[in-house]
Design an enzyme around this catalytic site. Structure first.
Site, PDB file in Angstrom:
ATOM      1  N   VAL A  61      23.578 -40.139  -9.146  1.00  0.00           N
ATOM      2  CA  VAL A  61      23.654 -40.734  -7.812  1.00  0.00           C
ATOM      3  C   VAL A  61      25.065 -40.539  -7.269  1.00  0.00           C
ATOM      4  O   VAL A  61      26.023 -41.054  -7.837  1.00  0.00           O
ATOM      5  CB  VAL A  61      23.303 -42.241  -7.836  1.00  0.00           C
ATOM      6  CG1 VAL A  61      23.468 -42.844  -6.442  1.00  0.00           C
ATOM      7  CG2 VAL A  61      21.891 -42.452  -8.342  1.00  0.00           C
ATOM      8  N   LYS A 134      16.325 -29.764   8.384  1.00  0.00           N
ATOM      9  CA  LYS A 134      15.504 -30.413   9.416  1.00  0.00           C
ATOM     10  C   LYS A 134      16.282 -30.530  10.726  1.00  0.00           C
ATOM     11  O   LYS A 134      15.723 -30.333  11.804  1.00  0.00           O
ATOM     12  CB  LYS A 134      15.065 -31.798   8.943  1.00  0.00           C
ATOM     13  CG  LYS A 134      14.272 -32.579   9.988  1.00  0.00           C
ATOM     14  CD  LYS A 134      13.761 -33.900   9.450  1.00  0.00           C
ATOM     15  CE  LYS A 134      12.984 -34.645  10.535  1.00  0.00           C
ATOM     16  NZ  LYS A 134      12.355 -35.887  10.026  1.00  0.00           N
ATOM     17  N   HIS A 276      -6.853   7.465  -4.755  1.00  0.00           N
ATOM     18  CA  HIS A 276      -7.703   6.276  -4.671  1.00  0.00           C
ATOM     19  C   HIS A 276      -7.619   5.442  -5.955  1.00  0.00           C
ATOM     20  O   HIS A 276      -8.639   5.071  -6.543  1.00  0.00           O
ATOM     21  CB  HIS A 276      -9.140   6.659  -4.354  1.00  0.00           C
ATOM     22  CG  HIS A 276      -9.306   7.292  -3.002  1.00  0.00           C
ATOM     23  ND1 HIS A 276      -8.937   6.657  -1.834  1.00  0.00           N
ATOM     24  CD2 HIS A 276      -9.770   8.508  -2.626  1.00  0.00           C
ATOM     25  CE1 HIS A 276      -9.186   7.447  -0.807  1.00  0.00           C
ATOM     26  NE2 HIS A 276      -9.671   8.583  -1.261  1.00  0.00           N
ATOM     27  N   GLY A 305      -3.366  15.506  -0.925  1.00  0.00           N
ATOM     28  CA  GLY A 305      -3.081  14.217  -0.311  1.00  0.00           C
ATOM     29  C   GLY A 305      -2.877  13.100  -1.313  1.00  0.00           C
ATOM     30  O   GLY A 305      -3.044  11.915  -0.987  1.00  0.00           O
ATOM     31  N   GLU A 328       1.248  12.737  -0.276  1.00  0.00           N
ATOM     32  CA  GLU A 328       1.535  11.551   0.542  1.00  0.00           C
ATOM     33  C   GLU A 328       2.828  10.874   0.099  1.00  0.00           C
ATOM     34  O   GLU A 328       3.687  10.539   0.911  1.00  0.00           O
ATOM     35  CB  GLU A 328       0.374  10.548   0.432  1.00  0.00           C
ATOM     36  CG  GLU A 328      -0.872  10.949   1.183  1.00  0.00           C
ATOM     37  CD  GLU A 328      -0.859  10.470   2.624  1.00  0.00           C
ATOM     38  OE1 GLU A 328       0.158   9.903   3.057  1.00  0.00           O
ATOM     39  OE2 GLU A 328      -1.861  10.698   3.316  1.00  0.00           O
ATOM     40  N   ASP A 477     -26.130   8.132 -26.741  1.00  0.00           N
ATOM     41  CA  ASP A 477     -26.282   9.120 -25.682  1.00  0.00           C
ATOM     42  C   ASP A 477     -24.955   9.443 -24.990  1.00  0.00           C
ATOM     43  O   ASP A 477     -24.721  10.586 -24.581  1.00  0.00           O
ATOM     44  CB  ASP A 477     -27.337   8.682 -24.653  1.00  0.00           C
ATOM     45  CG  ASP A 477     -27.088   7.294 -24.079  1.00  0.00           C
ATOM     46  OD1 ASP A 477     -26.090   6.650 -24.457  1.00  0.00           O
ATOM     47  OD2 ASP A 477     -27.935   6.839 -23.266  1.00  0.00           O
TER      48      ASP A 477
END
Length: 523
Positions: A61, A134, A276, A305, A328, A477
């Protein structure tokens, strides 16, 4: 004019206070800051003298007093406020210079105790900052040493701070308080009943700083902005310097991050081409040129690109090779002057320079996010980042046929790339080069078929290749498809109920199969 100075971080404060004194500004201060200024011969009034009340409770304080907060909060344009100050003998405080107890630095130290953390929670500092912020029209509030030069320049030129500057400082002050309280909340809400710290806090408080508004988001009808962590990891995309080119778009940034995170995971010269969000070509080589040449061969059509990243500085030879295609974004840790010269005529190419993390590629976790987050409807998914790297001695050979040293290297390379490919991911590789990449399909069989088709279109033979699957083969598979395409060695996590059936199929087909024990889904 009165200035109250109370700082934990005393960087530049003595010089700033001396400049304020030279401008005729009265100095008020607390504790260690007051002693520092007084020892330097500056006339300074301690807050305890101002309030008529001593600091108490070990300094807990000292500034929580009407003579402090009244001086900060009183509106100078309201006669009633000024009359109240006069009635109670309170002077206005026109400049507040405060930074807070080092809570973040304290809890970052190994062995920090809860008691250490609690004692470094500032109370009076944030209270004063909020009061001043403030009342920004009347009070300038400085919370960072970087603000001192601007404040001094205006005070010297005009005798006051402009409204524009005071408002900007106010916003910065409220941001700092938000960051501070967020750090406290994150730390305390991780503490469990037994005193241990949970990995995930009970409340997550993101703290990000806007770098720029973007032209639009993923699509032109969406708005977007680019933010970085308050404390970004070194070597991450947000630390990049743009040397040339148009403004980065939302999609540029997302794809660039995917390319950069992938390329910096290699410990030899590497090139990653992303389109992408998926790597469409990845390769290592003796230098940047060879790495690029091999990566480009994987899928020249998709590379058009694309986003290209290197983990080695770019020389002229590599730059000339890259310049022949439409790119890019180009990223590298550095560029030879003659490499930059190659791109001067290609003004739209976005060229980014990003330093590799300290420790370079050998410290794989360095410079990476510790946590990943994903937004969902009114919520957030949070997880530890997939920073798991695989070493050769962790591989479990389950086939009768044993891998050659070259096959082991190819399998590890394929596995490293598969980690950055959207699931379901199937990656064919050979000699430090991707030969076919199948990404983002609902069926692992389709990913395998797409990888094979892409290799065929690129004129690449998959004979003798190594294949990585980011998750286990649920049936034989999937294995048959990659072996039919030419693969002779396969790496997969394992963990299926039909693992033995798939292993038996590998033996039947005479191929090598190793298990990683690690899955790398990427959604």
């Amino acid at each position: 004019m009165n200035a109250l100075i109370s700082v934990s971080d005393k960087t530049g404060i003595l010089e700033f206070a001396q400049a304020l004194h030279a401008l005729g500004i009265k100095l008020l201060s607390t504790g260690g800051t007051a002693k520092l200024l007084a020892d330097a011969g500056l006339p300074v009034t301690e807050v305890a003298e101002l309030t008529g009340f001593p600091e108490m409770l070990d300094g807990r304080v000292k500034t929580l007093h009407p003579k402090v907060h009244g001086g900060l909060l009183a509106r100078r344009d309201l006669p009633a406020h000024m009359a109240a100050l006069k009635e109670h003998g309170i002077d206005t405080i026109d400049l507040l210079v405060v930074n807070l107890y080092p809570f973040e630095a304290t809890v970052a130290k190994p062995g920090c105790t809860l008691e250490d953390a609690i004692e470094n929670i500032d109370i009076g500092g944030p209270a004063m900052v909020r009061s001043a912020a403030k009342n920004w029209k009347d009070v300038g509030v400085l919370t960072d040493a970087a603000q001192y030069p601007q404040a001094l320049a205006e005070l010297k030129a005009d005798g006051k701070l402009s409204d524009k500057t005071k408002f900007a400082f106010s916003v910065a002050a409220f941001n700092r308080i938000s960051q501070y309280d967020g750090a406290i909340s994150d730390y305390l809400s991780r503490i469990q009943e037994d005193g241990t710290h949970a990995l995930f806090p009970a409340q997550s408080n993101g703290r990000f700083v806007k770098l720029q508004d973007l032209r639009y988001g993923e699509n032109p009808h969406q708005q977007a902005a680019f933010y970085r962590d308050l404390y970004p990891a070194p070597g991450s995309l947000v630390t990049a310097t743009q040397l040339q080119g148009k403004e980065l778009s939302y999609n540029n940034i997302a794809d660039a991050d995917a390319a950069w995170e992938c390329v910096k995971s290699f410990d030899t010269a590497a090139c990653v081409i992303v389109k992408h969000a998926n790597p469409c070509g990845v390769a290592t080589g003796k230098d940047a040129l060879q790495a690029y040449s091999k990566a480009f061969k994987t899928d020249p059509t998709s590379a058009f690109g694309g986003i290209i990243a290197f983990n080695r500085p770019l020389d002229r030879a590599a730059a000339e090779a890259v310049s022949k295609q439409f790119v890019e974004v180009l990223m590298a840790p550095g560029y030879a002057p003659e490499a930059l010269e190659v791109f001067k005529s290609k003004v739209n190419v976005r060229i980014l320079q990003i330093a590799l993390p300290p420790g370079g590629e050998t410290d794989w976790d360095n410079g990476r996010n510790a946590m990943d987050v994903k937004r969902i409807g009114s919520g957030l998914l949070m997880q530890t980042a997939d920073n798991r790297e695989l070493s050769i001695d962790e591989l479990k050979i389950v086939s009768k046929k044993q891998p050659t040293p070259q096959q082991l290297q190819d399998l590890l390379f394929a596995w490293k790339v598969a980690k950055f490919v959207k699931s379901n991911a199937i990656v064919f590789c050979a000699d430090g080069m991707t030969m076919g990449v199948g990404a983002g399909q609902m069926s692992r069989l389709d990913s395998a078929r797409i990888a094979s088709i892409k290799a065929q279109h690129a004129g690449l033979s998959l004979s003798g290749t190594a294949v990585a699957s980011d998750a286990f083969f649920p049936f034989r598979d999937g294995l048959d498809v990659v072996v039919d395409a030419g693969a002779t060695s396969v790496i997969q996590p394992g963990g299926s109920m039909r693992d033995q059936e798939v292993i038996d199929a590998a033996d039947e087909r005479g191929v090598v199969m190793v298990l990683s024990g690690v899955r790398h889904f990427r959604h």
